[in-house]
Design a protein around this motif. Structure first.
Motif, mmCIF file in Angstrom:
data_model
loop_
_atom_site.group_PDB
_atom_site.id
_atom_site.type_symbol
_atom_site.label_atom_id
_atom_site.label_comp_id
_atom_site.label_asym_id
_atom_site.label_seq_id
_atom_site.Cartn_x
_atom_site.Cartn_y
_atom_site.Cartn_z
ATOM 1 N N THR A 33 0.842 -1.205 0.000
ATOM 2 C CA THR A 33 0.000 0.000 0.000
ATOM 3 C C THR A 33 0.875 1.252 0.000
ATOM 4 N N PRO A 34 1.250 1.750 -1.175
ATOM 5 C CA PRO A 34 2.089 2.952 -1.240
ATOM 6 C C PRO A 34 1.390 4.173 -0.648
ATOM 7 N N ASP A 35 2.185 5.040 -0.045
ATOM 8 C CA ASP A 35 1.726 6.372 0.341
ATOM 9 C C ASP A 35 2.249 7.351 -0.706
ATOM 10 N N LEU A 36 1.375 7.834 -1.546
ATOM 11 C CA LEU A 36 1.786 8.734 -2.620
ATOM 12 C C LEU A 36 2.046 10.133 -2.061
ATOM 13 N N PRO A 37 2.941 10.903 -2.684
ATOM 14 C CA PRO A 37 3.300 12.231 -2.166
ATOM 15 C C PRO A 37 2.267 13.299 -2.537
ATOM 16 N N VAL A 38 1.040 13.111 -2.059
ATOM 17 C CA VAL A 38 -0.072 13.943 -2.514
ATOM 18 C C VAL A 38 0.026 15.386 -2.023
ATOM 19 N N SER A 39 0.752 15.618 -0.953
ATOM 20 C CA SER A 39 0.831 16.972 -0.393
ATOM 21 C C SER A 39 1.909 17.824 -1.061
ATOM 22 N N ASP A 40 2.729 17.239 -1.892
ATOM 23 C CA ASP A 40 3.848 17.947 -2.511
ATOM 24 C C ASP A 40 3.415 18.533 -3.852
ATOM 25 N N PRO A 41 3.352 19.862 -3.973
ATOM 26 C CA PRO A 41 2.897 20.469 -5.232
ATOM 27 C C PRO A 41 3.838 20.223 -6.399
ATOM 28 N N ALA A 42 5.064 19.788 -6.112
ATOM 29 C CA ALA A 42 6.014 19.488 -7.184
ATOM 30 C C ALA A 42 5.798 18.092 -7.764
ATOM 31 N N CYS A 43 4.911 17.314 -7.163
ATOM 32 C CA CYS A 43 4.707 15.924 -7.588
ATOM 33 C C CYS A 43 3.412 15.766 -8.367
ATOM 34 N N GLY A 44 3.528 15.132 -9.514
ATOM 35 C CA GLY A 44 2.363 14.774 -10.314
ATOM 36 C C GLY A 44 2.309 13.279 -10.514
ATOM 37 N N ILE A 45 1.588 12.833 -11.527
ATOM 38 C CA ILE A 45 1.399 11.404 -11.751
ATOM 39 C C ILE A 45 2.721 10.668 -11.983
ATOM 40 N N PRO A 46 3.670 11.210 -12.739
ATOM 41 C CA PRO A 46 4.948 10.491 -12.864
ATOM 42 C C PRO A 46 5.647 10.283 -11.523
ATOM 43 N N LEU A 147 -11.614 12.290 8.275
ATOM 44 C CA LEU A 147 -11.611 13.745 8.145
ATOM 45 C C LEU A 147 -10.581 14.397 9.065
ATOM 46 N N GLY A 148 -10.203 13.691 10.115
ATOM 47 C CA GLY A 148 -9.215 14.235 11.040
ATOM 48 C C GLY A 148 -7.777 13.951 10.657
ATOM 49 N N ARG A 149 -7.578 13.187 9.587
ATOM 50 C CA ARG A 149 -6.210 12.857 9.184
ATOM 51 C C ARG A 149 -5.568 14.055 8.477
ATOM 52 N N PRO A 150 -4.296 14.355 8.767
ATOM 53 C CA PRO A 150 -3.644 15.555 8.236
ATOM 54 C C PRO A 150 -3.075 15.340 6.835
ATOM 55 N N VAL A 151 -3.948 15.039 5.880
ATOM 56 C CA VAL A 151 -3.509 14.818 4.502
ATOM 57 C C VAL A 151 -4.101 15.912 3.626
ATOM 58 N N GLN A 152 -3.238 16.675 2.982
ATOM 59 C CA GLN A 152 -3.682 17.739 2.084
ATOM 60 C C GLN A 152 -3.313 17.361 0.653
ATOM 61 N N GLN A 153 -4.239 17.589 -0.262
ATOM 62 C CA GLN A 153 -3.992 17.264 -1.663
ATOM 63 C C GLN A 153 -3.539 18.508 -2.418
ATOM 64 N N SER A 154 -2.371 18.435 -3.054
ATOM 65 C CA SER A 154 -1.919 19.523 -3.916
ATOM 66 C C SER A 154 -2.564 19.378 -5.297
ATOM 67 N N ASP A 155 -2.418 20.408 -6.122
ATOM 68 C CA ASP A 155 -2.950 20.319 -7.481
ATOM 69 C C ASP A 155 -1.907 19.802 -8.460
ATOM 70 N N GLY A 156 -0.784 19.281 -7.936
ATOM 71 C CA GLY A 156 0.288 18.778 -8.779
ATOM 72 C C GLY A 156 -0.149 17.784 -9.837
ATOM 73 N N PRO A 157 -0.946 16.764 -9.485
ATOM 74 C CA PRO A 157 -1.293 15.765 -10.503
ATOM 75 C C PRO A 157 -2.096 16.323 -11.665
ATOM 76 N N PHE A 158 -2.830 17.401 -11.432
ATOM 77 C CA PHE A 158 -3.665 17.951 -12.500
ATOM 78 C C PHE A 158 -2.870 18.781 -13.496
ATOM 79 N N HIS A 159 -1.608 19.016 -13.176
ATOM 80 C CA HIS A 159 -0.698 19.681 -14.102
ATOM 81 C C HIS A 159 0.311 18.699 -14.675
ATOM 82 N N SER A 160 0.035 17.414 -14.544
ATOM 83 C CA SER A 160 0.918 16.383 -15.068
ATOM 84 C C SER A 160 0.902 16.382 -16.589
ATOM 85 N N PRO A 161 1.929 15.814 -17.211
ATOM 86 C CA PRO A 161 1.938 15.676 -18.673
ATOM 87 C C PRO A 161 0.795 14.775 -19.142
#
Length: 229
Positions: A33-46, A147-161
């Motif tokens: 079960t990977p933990d993807l770097p969803v909070s990092d705005p520099a990270c997208g799908i790649p 809802l109490g978990r401290p996970v924030q989603q960046s918009d990085g993946p939506f700017h992926s190639p």
């Protein structure tokens, strides 16, 4: 024994699968079960895909069953082009298309109109809150914990190639009939138009691993057996 790789969706982490993991392990399978770097705005799908590959590590030799929820569909599709994958399962997922970015997906699929029509049919007003859209069938204690978990989603993946060609691997699409985020009729159309397959269906809303883990695992195991794995 099979190796399941479970890819979470947006604004989430591997905790999302915590009710599914023991059920798959009790059936004799390995689970990653990977933990993807969803909070990092520099990270997208790649970058999400590379993170998943690093987590999979030595399990890659086994041949994998990759299961992806929601936004995780993009990562799973790219992952299946880079690691040996025996079966790809989209779960209440965004079905990708080659040459299209995740940011373009919303307009290209006609998503907004489909959701508005479904909300109107259910008597849901404009701009429903998170509990109404995502947690309407999740046990209250689990909804509160999520809802109490401290996970924030960046918009990085939506700017992926743009997405590459989709993987040529056996593929299933499992929708949830009471999904308020991605309505069932919309998902049936996406499975046909984008993947060329008929969707399988299960009970529940957008978060089946929290709301209906036993039912979800029954479907996953059926897919595994039908794939001869």
């Amino acid at each position: 024994m099979a190796t399941y790789v479970l890819i979470h969706g947006a604004a989430s982490d591997s905790w999302y699968w915590h009710r599914v993991i023991p059920l798959l392990r009790a059936a004799g399978h390995d689970v990653v079960t990977p933990d993807l770097p969803v909070s990092d705005p520099a990270c997208g799908i790649p970058e999400y895909t590379q993170s998943a590959i690093e987590t999979i590590g030595e399990h890659v030799a086994d041949g994998l069953i990759v299961v992806a929820q929601s936004l995780g569909g993009f990562t799973a599709a790219m992952l299946a082009t880079r690691v040996p994958t025996k079966l790809l399962v989209y779960l209440a997922a965004m079905a990708p298309k080659a040459g299209e970015t995740p940011g373009e997906w919303w307009e290209a699929t006609g998503y907004s109109e489909a959701k508005q029509e479904n909300d109107a049919r259910l008597g849901i007003g404009e701009n429903p809150d998170t509990l109404v859209t995502f947690f309407h069938d999740v046990p209250e204690d689990l909804a509160g914990e999520a809802l109490g978990r401290p996970v924030q989603q960046s918009d990085g993946p939506f700017h992926s190639p743009p997405m590459p060609e989709l993987p040529e691997v056996p593929t299933r699409f499992l929708l949830c009939r009471d999904d308020r985020m991605f309505p069932a009729d919309f998902q049936r159309r996406m499975a046909k138009e984008r993947l060329g397959i008929t969707a399988d269906e299960m009970i529940g809303g957008h978060l089946p691993a929290l709301a209906h883990p036993e039912e979800l695992v029954r479907h996953l195991e059926r897919f595994r057996v039908e794939a001869g794995l």
